[in-house]
Design a protein around this motif. Structure first.
Motif, PDB file in Angstrom:
ATOM      1  N   MET A 142       1.000   5.761  -1.442  1.00 54.70           N
ATOM      2  CA  MET A 142       0.262   6.974  -1.787  1.00 54.70           C
ATOM      3  C   MET A 142       1.046   7.722  -2.861  1.00 54.70           C
ATOM      4  O   MET A 142       2.285   7.804  -2.806  1.00 54.70           O
ATOM      5  CB  MET A 142       0.081   7.861  -0.551  1.00 54.70           C
ATOM      6  N   PRO A 149      -4.329   6.923  -3.558  1.00 59.86           N
ATOM      7  CA  PRO A 149      -3.746   5.664  -3.074  1.00 59.86           C
ATOM      8  C   PRO A 149      -3.353   4.734  -4.217  1.00 59.86           C
ATOM      9  O   PRO A 149      -4.028   4.658  -5.241  1.00 59.86           O
ATOM     10  CB  PRO A 149      -4.867   5.058  -2.222  1.00 59.86           C
ATOM     11  N   ALA A 180       0.834  -1.202   0.000  1.00 61.23           N
ATOM     12  CA  ALA A 180       0.000   0.000   0.000  1.00 61.23           C
ATOM     13  C   ALA A 180       0.866   1.247   0.000  1.00 61.23           C
ATOM     14  O   ALA A 180       1.866   1.334   0.725  1.00 61.23           O
ATOM     15  CB  ALA A 180      -0.922  -0.009   1.214  1.00 61.23           C
TER      16      ALA A 180
END
Length: 216
Positions: A34, A39, A32
């Motif tokens: 950004m 995102p 994950a």
């Protein structure tokens, strides 16, 4: 779809196979993250080569963004009367602070075909961060009587990466023709390969439709 690998460089035969391989790289090893646009799933840095690139690639025609591919086809039709290396995606190659960088590269390689100095920067010191292109540099070198070109991306949404790779191949072919040489593979380095979280379902669908050869 599996890549050949030599000295840490992955190699794919076609742009479509490379696209699937790069997507799988991010999908399997990504975390994950950004990005400015929101995102993302961020994969490890990646270095790879593509032997053959074409807008008619069957994998791209089947699984790529058909609207964008069609738009690029219309753009190519309008640009055929102009230098292929001056498309809208790469304007800084021909005029960066008044310098025609492709002409400079051709002149340098004609004078010093062994050189490793034929590098083009696509960034300007101190420019606004929003203006910094994803493609930051190109390098050209002659090896084995072929022109090798490397495109370096600071970051790339690899779900649509092929839309950048094929125009880069056209740049490579242009410089090779000016030098009277055949073009070798196109080499790509992406520091932050990623897919947007909003595209995750579409990425999963493409990968499900193109399983690895040894998958059950």
């Amino acid at each position: 779809m599996q890549a050949r690998e030599d000295n840490g460089v992955r190699r794919w035969e076609t742009c479509g196979r490379a696209w699937i391989g790069v997507l799988r790289h991010v999908w399997s090893a990504g975390v994950a993250g950004m990005e400015d646009a929101g995102p993302i799933i961020e994969g490890p840095p990646l270095l790879f080569e593509i032997d053959s690139l074409s807008w008619e690639d069957p994998i791209l025609r089947e699984h790529g963004d058909r609207a964008r591919l069609a738009r690029r086809a219309r753009e190519r039709a309008r640009e055929r009367a102009r230098d292929a290396a001056t498309g809208r995606c790469l304007p800084r190659l021909r005029d960066l602070d008044g310098a025609d960088q492709l002409r400079w590269v051709v002149g340098l390689l004609r004078a010093r075909p062994w050189t490793t100095s034929a590098w083009i920067s696509l960034t300007l010191p101190g420019e606004d961060a929003a203006a910094v292109p994803c493609l930051t540099a190109l390098s050209f070198r002659i090896r084995g009587y072929r022109l090798i070109m490397t495109g370096m991306f600071r970051s790339q949404d690899v779900f649509r990466g092929y839309l950048a790779y094929i125009p880069l191949r056209e740049v490579q072919l242009h410089v090779a023709e000016e030098l009277g040489l055949p073009a070798g593979p196109l080499r790509i380095f992406v520091d932050v390969p990623h897919v947007r979280v909003g595209d995750a379902e579409r990425v999963a669908a493409v990968l499900a439709a193109m399983p690895e050869p040894n998958a059950a």
